[in-house]
Scaffold this active site. Structure first.
Site, mmCIF file in Angstrom:
data_model
loop_
_atom_site.group_PDB
_atom_site.id
_atom_site.type_symbol
_atom_site.label_atom_id
_atom_site.label_comp_id
_atom_site.label_asym_id
_atom_site.label_seq_id
_atom_site.Cartn_x
_atom_site.Cartn_y
_atom_site.Cartn_z
ATOM 1 C CD GLN A 127 -69.328 -74.295 116.448
ATOM 2 O OE1 GLN A 127 -69.980 -75.257 116.844
ATOM 3 N NE2 GLN A 127 -69.768 -73.464 115.544
ATOM 4 C CB SER A 133 -67.269 -68.806 121.728
ATOM 5 O OG SER A 133 -67.128 -68.406 120.397
ATOM 6 C CE1 TYR A 230 -64.278 -62.568 115.197
ATOM 7 C CE2 TYR A 230 -63.059 -63.749 113.490
ATOM 8 C CZ TYR A 230 -63.424 -63.598 114.813
ATOM 9 O OH TYR A 230 -62.965 -64.463 115.754
HETATM 10 P P1 NAD Z 1 -66.621 -59.819 117.935
HETATM 11 O O1 NAD Z 1 -66.369 -59.941 119.400
HETATM 12 O O2 NAD Z 1 -65.471 -59.694 117.012
HETATM 13 O O3 NAD Z 1 -67.566 -58.537 117.675
HETATM 14 C C1 NAD Z 1 -68.789 -58.362 118.373
HETATM 15 C C2 NAD Z 1 -69.839 -57.861 117.417
HETATM 16 O O4 NAD Z 1 -69.601 -56.479 117.108
HETATM 17 C C3 NAD Z 1 -69.882 -58.575 116.060
HETATM 18 O O5 NAD Z 1 -71.162 -59.157 115.878
HETATM 19 C C4 NAD Z 1 -69.596 -57.467 115.055
HETATM 20 O O6 NAD Z 1 -70.313 -57.650 113.840
HETATM 21 C C5 NAD Z 1 -70.088 -56.249 115.802
HETATM 22 N N1 NAD Z 1 -69.620 -54.963 115.261
HETATM 23 C C6 NAD Z 1 -68.395 -54.634 114.774
HETATM 24 N N2 NAD Z 1 -68.391 -53.352 114.347
HETATM 25 C C7 NAD Z 1 -69.628 -52.848 114.595
HETATM 26 C C8 NAD Z 1 -70.237 -51.574 114.381
HETATM 27 N N3 NAD Z 1 -69.557 -50.572 113.827
HETATM 28 N N4 NAD Z 1 -71.524 -51.418 114.736
HETATM 29 C C9 NAD Z 1 -72.237 -52.443 115.285
HETATM 30 N N5 NAD Z 1 -71.709 -53.665 115.536
HETATM 31 C C10 NAD Z 1 -70.425 -53.869 115.175
HETATM 32 O O7 NAD Z 1 -67.580 -60.996 117.439
HETATM 33 P P2 NAD Z 1 -67.718 -62.485 117.992
HETATM 34 O O8 NAD Z 1 -68.557 -62.507 119.181
HETATM 35 O O9 NAD Z 1 -66.373 -63.053 118.104
HETATM 36 O O10 NAD Z 1 -68.522 -63.194 116.808
HETATM 37 C C11 NAD Z 1 -68.232 -62.975 115.434
HETATM 38 C C12 NAD Z 1 -68.882 -64.058 114.577
HETATM 39 O O11 NAD Z 1 -68.188 -65.283 114.673
HETATM 40 C C13 NAD Z 1 -70.315 -64.381 114.938
HETATM 41 O O12 NAD Z 1 -71.027 -64.593 113.746
HETATM 42 C C14 NAD Z 1 -70.216 -65.678 115.673
HETATM 43 O O13 NAD Z 1 -71.416 -66.419 115.632
HETATM 44 C C15 NAD Z 1 -69.108 -66.333 114.888
HETATM 45 N N6 NAD Z 1 -68.467 -67.413 115.651
HETATM 46 C C16 NAD Z 1 -68.142 -68.582 115.021
HETATM 47 C C17 NAD Z 1 -67.513 -69.621 115.738
HETATM 48 C C18 NAD Z 1 -67.140 -70.926 115.100
HETATM 49 O O14 NAD Z 1 -67.636 -71.267 114.050
HETATM 50 N N7 NAD Z 1 -66.232 -71.692 115.703
HETATM 51 C C19 NAD Z 1 -67.208 -69.433 117.057
HETATM 52 C C20 NAD Z 1 -67.541 -68.222 117.661
HETATM 53 C C21 NAD Z 1 -68.158 -67.217 116.942
#
Ligand code: NAD
Length: 379
Positions: A127, A133, A230
């Site tokens: 993380q 992030s 995702y």
């Molecule tokens: P991302 O940038 O890939 O996408 C942004 C958001 O767009 C996501 O929430 C996705 O569900 C949403 N989305 C996709 N298609 C859509 C649609 N048709 N309509 C509405 N929304 C839509 O996402 P991100 O910011 O990289 O985060 C993805 C996940 O990963 C989150 O749950 C985040 O908390 C998690 N995460 C985990 C870690 C870790 O454990 N190391 C680190 C960062 C993020």
């Protein structure tokens, strides 16, 4: 002794891969840190601050990389810089791995080990190395601040002797890292916030930030999250229902922040031209998905366009507009990653090539592209 080189980014990139704080910590690990003069200037990091942290300032990029073990960059490094490294050296950057395949092959051909920070596995141990992030969080913040600056009305409700100013209505589409920060920022400005996503896990997160959740919550929605956390591409039937819901909601909104992405695909089109035509003149859309084609029909990457009085910002690299924080956090991500590779006692490079984090981010080694997501594209 490990030598780490940091050179300036190309014009237009404000960030830098080293902060004075990380320079100090790398020096404490026994590394020699070399920075090209002026490399940190667009992030307000002076040569003198790096020197005070124990780094050496070099006059040119060539001088900086000469004989170094590791090159740290924000963007994909220049082949000449990588060739200047020690044989078997390493380059670590956000290399945009699916872009410019011939350029990537040339980099691989240098023999250096190339790491792509975008491929960092999303596991809890990694993380603090997650550059997507750290940068998306700042972009989500800046998107709302930009929207507030463009919007020709106030964001919070104000009750004054001369009358009441209504609170702005902000709609956030896509509730990942950027979207969550956009919600929080818009709430802090006093606006009325709603948000949508296709992943059910976001429903509670939206509510906990004091915003209203809007989504088509059918059976497909319940399955929309992959094991990696995702979103999945949604079926045509779902997209149709989603579009109807968004069409009815969006026409009353003052500000829309779109952040929806699906890994490895163009951004889903969520806001049609017809929807934009129902919005009030003066409304503002900031499309954070512009880099991947945008979430609206009218987004022009890198530009602000106006249609019937609605302005749509497709500005790129919003994190780079808060470079002091973006560079500090990015540099910290890199530091934690390097700590995995440097033996603290012997102060030498000791890479465990079987570590999930190393394997997950390693794009090229010994002259070849090795990452499973990239090898199938053929040489
Ligand atoms: P991302 O940038 O890939 O996408 C942004 C958001 O767009 C996501 O929430 C996705 O569900 C949403 N989305 C996709 N298609 C859509 C649609 N048709 N309509 C509405 N929304 C839509 O996402 P991100 O910011 O990289 O985060 C993805 C996940 O990963 C989150 O749950 C985040 O908390 C998690 N995460 C985990 C870690 C870790 O454990 N190391 C680190 C960062 C993020």
């Amino acid at each position: 002794m490990v030598t780490i080189a940091v050179t300036p980014e190309e014009a237009g990139e404000t960030r830098v891969a080293l902060s004075p704080e990380t320079a100090r910590k790398l020096a404490a690990l026994g590394a020699t840190v070399k920075v090209t003069s002026g490399a940190g200037s667009r992030s307000r990091f002076a040569d003198s601050a790096y020197q005070a942290a124990g780094a050496t300032i070099a006059a040119s990029p060539a001088e900086t990389v000469a004989g170094a073990d590791i090159l740290l960059k924000v963007r994909r490094p220049d082949i000449e810089e990588v060739k200047g490294l020690k044989p078997g050296g390493m380059a670590v950057a956000m290399i945009d791995p699916f872009d410019n395949r011939p350029g990537l092959e040339a980099l691989a051909g240098s023999g250096a080990s190339i790491f792509s920070m975008e491929f960092m596995p999303r596991i809890s141990r990694a993380q603090s190395m997650d550059v997507l992030s750290s940068q998306a969080n700042l972009a989500g913040y800046k998107a709302v601040v930009d929207a507030a600056a463009m919007f020709e009305q106030a964001m919070p409700m104000m009750m004054t002797a001369a009358g009441t100013v209504p609170a702005a209505k902000v709609f956030v589409m896509g509730v990942g890292v950027a979207g969550l920060q956009a919600i929080a920022t818009a709430r802090r400005l006093g606006s009325i916030v709603s948000a949508t996503d296709v992943r059910p896990a976001t429903k509670e997160q939206v509510a906990s930030l004091g915003a209203k959740f809007i989504a088509v919550e059918d059976e497909e929605f319940k399955q929309a999250q992959t094991a990696a956390g995702y979103a999945k591409p949604m079926s045509e039937a779902y997209q149709k229902k989603q579009a109807e819901l968004i069409a009815s909601h969006i026409k009353g909104q003052d500000v829309v922040i779109t952040t929806a992405l699906i890994p490895g695909r163009p951004a889903p089109k969520l806001v049609s031209k017809a929807m934009i035509e129902t919005m009030k003149p003066g409304a503002v859309i900031v499309d954070l998905a512009a880099e991947r084609g945008g979430n609206t029909d009218l987004t022009q990457p890198g530009q602000v366009v106006e249609h019937n009085g609605v302005r749509i910002s497709g500005k790129l690299n919003l994190a780079g507009e808060v470079p002091v924080n973006a560079s500090s956090l990015y540099a910290k991500n890199l530091l934690t990653f390097l700590e995995l590779m440097i033996d603290k006692k012997e102060k030498v490079l000791k890479v465990n090539w079987d570590d999930e984090i190393i394997k997950g981010t390693l794009v090229a080694k010994d002259g070849k592209i090795v990452h499973p997501n990239l090898v199938s594209q053929g040489a």
